[in-house]
Design an enzyme around this catalytic site. Structure first.
Site, PDB file in Angstrom:
ATOM      1  N   GLU A  35       4.769  -5.064   7.160  1.00 47.25           N
ATOM      2  CA  GLU A  35       4.040  -4.000   7.875  1.00 47.25           C
ATOM      3  C   GLU A  35       4.553  -3.790   9.291  1.00 47.25           C
ATOM      4  O   GLU A  35       4.492  -2.683   9.837  1.00 47.25           O
ATOM      5  CB  GLU A  35       2.535  -4.323   7.932  1.00 47.25           C
ATOM      6  CG  GLU A  35       1.800  -4.160   6.609  1.00 47.25           C
ATOM      7  CD  GLU A  35       1.852  -5.382   5.714  1.00 47.25           C
ATOM      8  OE1 GLU A  35       2.622  -6.326   6.018  1.00 47.25           O
ATOM      9  OE2 GLU A  35       1.105  -5.404   4.719  1.00 47.25           O
ATOM     10  N   GLY A  59       0.653  -4.939   0.788  1.00 43.34           N
ATOM     11  CA  GLY A  59      -0.546  -5.030  -0.047  1.00 43.34           C
ATOM     12  C   GLY A  59      -0.300  -5.749  -1.368  1.00 43.34           C
ATOM     13  O   GLY A  59      -1.230  -6.275  -1.974  1.00 43.34           O
ATOM     14  N   GLU A 103      -0.577  -9.316  -0.549  1.00 44.74           N
ATOM     15  CA  GLU A 103      -2.012  -9.543  -0.303  1.00 44.74           C
ATOM     16  C   GLU A 103      -2.793  -9.592  -1.612  1.00 44.74           C
ATOM     17  O   GLU A 103      -3.710 -10.400  -1.768  1.00 44.74           O
ATOM     18  CB  GLU A 103      -2.562  -8.435   0.602  1.00 44.74           C
ATOM     19  CG  GLU A 103      -1.989  -8.495   2.013  1.00 44.74           C
ATOM     20  CD  GLU A 103      -2.407  -7.317   2.870  1.00 44.74           C
ATOM     21  OE1 GLU A 103      -1.980  -6.177   2.575  1.00 44.74           O
ATOM     22  OE2 GLU A 103      -3.188  -7.526   3.820  1.00 44.74           O
ATOM     23  N   ALA A 124       0.869  -1.174   0.000  1.00 39.71           N
ATOM     24  CA  ALA A 124       0.000   0.000   0.000  1.00 39.71           C
ATOM     25  C   ALA A 124       0.904   1.222   0.000  1.00 39.71           C
ATOM     26  O   ALA A 124       2.061   1.150   0.435  1.00 39.71           O
ATOM     27  CB  ALA A 124      -0.882  -0.016   1.247  1.00 39.71           C
TER      28      ALA A 124
END
Ligand code: COA
Length: 257
Positions: free
Chosen positions: A133, A110, A113, A65
């Site tokens: 993260e 992300g 993911e 992200a």
């Protein structure tokens, strides 16, 4: 139509290329909106039989992200971000048409993911996977805590989640996170050849393979717990320190608060 994606449709295979190579294709709000629109297009366009998701450039699939958009978010806004991310990735996971991730480089946060929300993954030899993260005082919020455990088992998943370490493509293959590792020049060709075979099969049966396989896991409340925990991290000093440190290109100094 898309500001952050390149798309092409060839022989029933729709290729979605996330196109922010100078930021290693980090998922900002614009990319997430475009991915949502692209999955809507997949749903309604009868010419699309299957999908490849990949990243632009030779270095990154998606490096996570977009950390610049995390700064200053409240816990509630963090939860909203996770909810939106999970919803877009559920659209991919629940797509009645097969979606394959062609992982051409870093698949972090992300990005890992996103790859895990696809129905299966093929990696180039230079690919690297991880959920870093924890280095930012955060946890995955787009389904990573759930799908990593599903795909590689709890012990390996928790090691990756808690250390933030990356694994290379061969280790990802050994873990079952990817189905094949191929030279980068052969990555899209490999994905295409598998989808060309799938595209000759009965589409309704293919869709039901997906929905039945997804039903093994269901969408239990682990995903909701992830949203809450992700949001809570935004209320911590460590998260502010972690994201500041990344953006200032220095090592984070966590206080536990
Ligand atoms: N969000 C925002 N920007 C990102 C990003 C992210 N997740 N990942 C990389 N970028 C940006 C970098 O800030 C840099 O931008 P700049 O050129 O304007 O400084 C650019 O992409 C290239 O990345 P850089 O760090 O210079 O490349 P590198 O080869 O030295 O390192 C990584 C590659 C993937 C190891 C490193 O970029 C990284 O650790 N990224 C963050 C990974 C992460 O924590 N993801 C989870 C987010 S929740």
């Amino acid at each position: 139509m898309y500001t952050t994606l390149l798309t092409s449709l060839d022989n029933g295979i729709f290729t979605i290329t996330i196109n922010r190579p100078d930021k290693l294709n980090a998922l900002n709000a614009a990319v997430m909106n475009d991915l949502e629109l692209a999955m809507q297009e997949v749903g309604v366009n009868v010419d699309i039989k299957s999908v490849i998701i990949t990243g632009s450039g030779q270095k990154g699939f998606v490096a996570g992200a977009d950390i610049t958009e995390f700064q200053g978010l409240t816990s509630g806004e963090g939860m909203d971000l996770a909810r939106k991310g999970q919803n877009v990735f559920f659209m991919i996971e629940n797509s009645p048409k097969p979606v394959v991730a062609a992982v051409n480089g870093f698949a972090l946060g992300g990005g890992c993911e996103l790859a895990m929300a696809c129905h299966f993954r093929i990696a180039s030899e230079n690919a690297k996977f991880g959920q870093p993260e924890v280095n930012l005082g955060l946890i995955p919020g787009y389904g990573g805590t759930q799908r990593l455990v599903q795909l590689i088992g709890k012990g390996r998943a928790l090691e990756l989640l808690m250390t933030g370490n990356m694994v290379d493509a061969q280790t990802a293959l050994q873990y079952g996170l990817v189905n094949y590792v191929v030279p980068q020049t052969e990555l899209l060709g490999k994905a295409r050849s598998i989808l060309e075979l799938i595209n000759t099969k009965a589409p309704l049966a293919v869709s039901r393979c997906i929905s039945a396989a997804n039903a093994v896991f269901g969408h239990g409340n682990g995903f909701d717990i992830e949203i809450e925990a992700f949001g809570e991290c935004f209320g911590t000093e460590d998260m502010k320190e972690g994201t500041d440190a990344f953006l200032q290109k220095r090592k984070a100094n966590f206080s536990g608060r």
